[in-house]
Design a protein around this motif. Sequence first.
Motif, mmCIF file in Angstrom:
data_model
loop_
_atom_site.group_PDB
_atom_site.id
_atom_site.type_symbol
_atom_site.label_atom_id
_atom_site.label_comp_id
_atom_site.label_asym_id
_atom_site.label_seq_id
_atom_site.Cartn_x
_atom_site.Cartn_y
_atom_site.Cartn_z
ATOM 1 N N ALA A 108 0.844 -1.200 0.000
ATOM 2 C CA ALA A 108 0.000 0.000 0.000
ATOM 3 C C ALA A 108 0.870 1.236 0.000
ATOM 4 N N ALA A 109 0.262 2.331 -0.403
ATOM 5 C CA ALA A 109 0.959 3.617 -0.413
ATOM 6 C C ALA A 109 0.147 4.626 0.375
ATOM 7 N N VAL A 110 0.794 5.400 1.220
ATOM 8 C CA VAL A 110 0.106 6.405 2.024
ATOM 9 C C VAL A 110 0.316 7.767 1.379
ATOM 10 N N ARG A 111 -0.751 8.481 1.215
ATOM 11 C CA ARG A 111 -0.674 9.830 0.654
ATOM 12 C C ARG A 111 -1.418 10.799 1.570
ATOM 13 N N VAL A 112 -0.982 12.013 1.642
ATOM 14 C CA VAL A 112 -1.638 13.042 2.447
ATOM 15 C C VAL A 112 -2.410 13.960 1.518
ATOM 16 N N GLY A 113 -3.678 14.164 1.813
ATOM 17 C CA GLY A 113 -4.503 15.025 0.962
ATOM 18 C C GLY A 113 -5.058 16.184 1.753
ATOM 19 N N ASP A 114 -5.294 17.309 1.089
ATOM 20 C CA ASP A 114 -5.793 18.502 1.757
ATOM 21 C C ASP A 114 -7.304 18.600 1.717
ATOM 22 N N SER A 115 -7.964 17.727 0.920
ATOM 23 C CA SER A 115 -9.403 17.871 0.756
ATOM 24 C C SER A 115 -10.201 17.090 1.790
ATOM 25 N N LEU A 116 -9.534 16.368 2.667
ATOM 26 C CA LEU A 116 -10.223 15.545 3.656
ATOM 27 C C LEU A 116 -10.165 16.207 5.022
ATOM 28 N N ASP A 117 -11.144 15.840 5.894
ATOM 29 C CA ASP A 117 -11.141 16.345 7.258
ATOM 30 C C ASP A 117 -10.057 15.653 8.061
ATOM 31 N N SER A 118 -9.590 16.317 9.119
ATOM 32 C CA SER A 118 -8.596 15.735 9.999
ATOM 33 C C SER A 118 -9.163 14.472 10.639
ATOM 34 N N GLY A 119 -8.339 13.419 10.718
ATOM 35 C CA GLY A 119 -8.782 12.151 11.304
ATOM 36 C C GLY A 119 -9.490 11.230 10.322
ATOM 37 N N THR A 120 -9.687 11.682 9.086
ATOM 38 C CA THR A 120 -10.359 10.851 8.083
ATOM 39 C C THR A 120 -9.345 9.974 7.362
ATOM 40 N N ILE A 121 -9.717 8.711 7.191
ATOM 41 C CA ILE A 121 -8.890 7.760 6.424
ATOM 42 C C ILE A 121 -9.723 7.320 5.225
ATOM 43 N N ARG A 122 -9.176 7.498 4.056
ATOM 44 C CA ARG A 122 -9.925 7.150 2.856
ATOM 45 C C ARG A 122 -8.988 6.543 1.825
ATOM 46 N N VAL A 181 -14.265 4.902 3.312
ATOM 47 C CA VAL A 181 -13.988 6.071 4.143
ATOM 48 C C VAL A 181 -14.181 5.669 5.606
ATOM 49 N N LEU A 182 -13.200 5.987 6.455
ATOM 50 C CA LEU A 182 -13.258 5.716 7.895
ATOM 51 C C LEU A 182 -12.868 6.976 8.656
ATOM 52 N N SER A 183 -13.301 7.055 9.906
ATOM 53 C CA SER A 183 -12.939 8.194 10.762
ATOM 54 C C SER A 183 -12.251 7.698 12.014
ATOM 55 N N ALA A 184 -11.112 8.298 12.335
ATOM 56 C CA ALA A 184 -10.397 7.995 13.569
ATOM 57 C C ALA A 184 -10.767 9.032 14.622
ATOM 58 N N PRO A 185 -10.896 8.640 15.920
ATOM 59 C CA PRO A 185 -11.309 9.576 16.965
ATOM 60 C C PRO A 185 -10.275 10.646 17.268
ATOM 61 N N GLY A 186 -9.029 10.441 16.866
ATOM 62 C CA GLY A 186 -7.996 11.426 17.148
ATOM 63 C C GLY A 186 -6.665 10.953 16.631
ATOM 64 N N SER A 187 -5.628 11.740 16.944
ATOM 65 C CA SER A 187 -4.290 11.377 16.482
ATOM 66 C C SER A 187 -3.805 10.138 17.212
ATOM 67 N N GLY A 188 -2.954 9.379 16.536
ATOM 68 C CA GLY A 188 -2.401 8.194 17.159
ATOM 69 C C GLY A 188 -2.119 7.103 16.137
#
Length: 814
Positions: free
Chosen positions: A555-569, A606-613
Amino acid sequence: MATVASAETRVTAPDDEDVPMSHRQIMEALSGLLLGLFVTILSSTVVSNALPTIISDLHATQTTYTWVITGTLLAMTITTPIWGKLADLVSKKLLIQLALVIFVVGSAIAGQAHNPAMLITARVVQGLGAGGLSALVQVIMAAMISPRERGRYSGYTGAVFALATVGGPLIGGLIVDTSWLGWRWCFYVGVPFAVIALIVLQKTLDLPVAKRKVKIDWLGATLVSGAAALLLLWVSFAGSKYDWLSWQTGAMLGGTVVLVALFIVAENYASEPIVPLQLFRIRTLSLSTLASLFVGVVMFGATTFLSQYFQLARGDSPTKAGLMTLPMIAGLAVASTISGRIVTSTGRWKNILVLGGAAMTAGYGLLGMLRYDTAYWQLAIYMVLVGAGLGMTMQNLVLCVQNQVRPQELGVASSTVSFFRSLGGAIGVSALGALLGNRVTHYLTDGLASIGVHSLGGDGSVPKLSALPAPIRAVVQASYGHGIGDVFLYAAPCALVAVIVILFIKEVPLRTSNSQEVAASVDAAAGGRHARRPGSDVAGSAVLSNGRVVEHANAAVRVGDSLDSGTIRGFVRNGGVPVSGAVLTLIDVGGRQIGRAITGMDGQYVLSAPGSGSYVLIAAAGDYDPQAATLMVGDQPVEFDVTLVGSGGLAGLVRGADGVAIEDAKVVVTDGRGEVVAGGATDAAGGFLVPAVTAGVYTLAVSAPGYRPVAMPVEVGSEQIRQMVELLPDMRVRGTIRVEGRGSVPDARVRLLDEAGKVVGVATTGPDGEYDFTGLAAGRYTVTASGYPVVTSGVEVTGYGDDSHDLWLGHPAE
């Protein structure tokens, strides 16, 4: 002596046509195939050295020179997929014989040609037959030989290629240089070989015939033929008949695009498409066809002009020109043979492909520095590199595709690769031929102007060096030397593109079973039905426990600016194809589930994480190995794509020699290190199933009371495979030692010797005088008893039940 039954395990269907061919049978069948291949290659190489003379005698131009070769390649290109499709539908033997007949007819017409148009037409007819021969040889070899072993026999193919490539120019040169023969015999010389090949194939080739209704995609063939022809016409005439930027260019390119679009639409609706588009979902096939396209450009396009270089730039005779190309042929022959052996012994092919592509790139790059006075030893080194590169890439690009398609798609997949290689060759010959004509004209104009000559005059045909004055001849030689060097220089980037594409092909170890064995084992175990997708239930099979460790996802991880913080998509894919219905589970470091999602038709989640970690994402789908990966979620949203790999399955049936299912047979699967990855027992129907096994080579061992244990290698891919296992009865020799008047003899020492006289067992009779030897292999044995005068007796162990054998000792009763 009675016939001894074989104790070897049989893993193919019981029909004779599905029994793997022996090395002798394969070589007998290959004799006709390779002879047909020899004819095909000879038809091209024998003409290559004679072509400058032929074109000069027919007062033809450089464009005609190009089209004599392009016509053959275009016919091969268009018909190769048709031959491949027919190979999946009807008798392969009949098809290859038909191809030989067409080739003979085309050769006869070419030998009678009296003008360029007739010669090009005859070469097109030859190309129709040659397309069938080149495609069908690969398909038939794949039907007879496993991918792992095919490298060994590909070495023979490479040797034949080398022999025809070496012999062709020499034969062609000798024919042209012999006044009482003439160049027309260049076309007749292959006819006897074709006739002999027909006879040999009739006697040696015996393959099963598919019993399906033939449906040829004539619309698709017409559209792809029109698209290819229009593209090649544009390449051939642009820059000479009209400008590169002109309405003719726009019309031809636009027409090509329209025809290609119509072809794609037609293939989507055709019941038997000439090129099944779904095959291009297989990443290896898509990349291999693209690489073959560029290999074709450099293989056909650049090497076509070597004979012109030697004859027009160096002033050599046709015979000498043939001898001059020997370094390239030697490199091809040695590289193809050695690489074939390496592929067979290791099952690995990617490094060979990369090395071959790199050698081609270097060779063509160095050939780009050619001039008419380049030292021959330098030229020889460059040609060796080119030949070695071609020898390592041509066969292996087809081989890696054949290794990853279903048996029923073998013909069309093989011919698809050949199609793109031939298409690349046709484009290369046309494009590089047009380039050569342009560059030679440019250099001629400058060179003649330097000596005060404005033009050569005439009709623009290829000149005869012997008829030119010395100063003009020197200019012509320099112009052709420089122009052909430019051709090689333009070919080098195409070879480099092929290398880059090859780097992205994923290597899958070669199978050890041929297409007939795979099809036979599937049909025998599933009653003629195709194997189900990995992970599906199999009726009448006992499921075995599986202890394989799941590998992490690629898998490859990319950072996007169009998503909310804590969102994994991201997307879940398999080889670029979206996986719908996959379940994504997000858990924290304490093992608690904090999110769950299911992919849609496009494979997105699309998934949401409760916070950083730190979190663990688990992806699972029914037909694939589950995957897990650790994600670091911070202030930025995260995009994470998951690649799921299909898990293979291993199923089968265990039966006795009488065909009766064996229940409770112990089945054990071990990996290459000897570690047990699955184990269990067969059910009442004799079936077993390992539902999910990571792709690789394993050892399957089966044993049951009263039967001899067996072990065999099995190769698991991304789909479920089936294995038929036959157990032979446990062989034993038992009996009673007796003496006249006294009955049985206790405590007599009994020995069992094999056919070589080696002791394989020693026993002492019990109170009842009986002895018993078990766990024997089939064969002839000798039983000896001592304690009284020694008595020996031979016994034949057949492997079907017990062999009772009583001995009477020599002492008479007291």
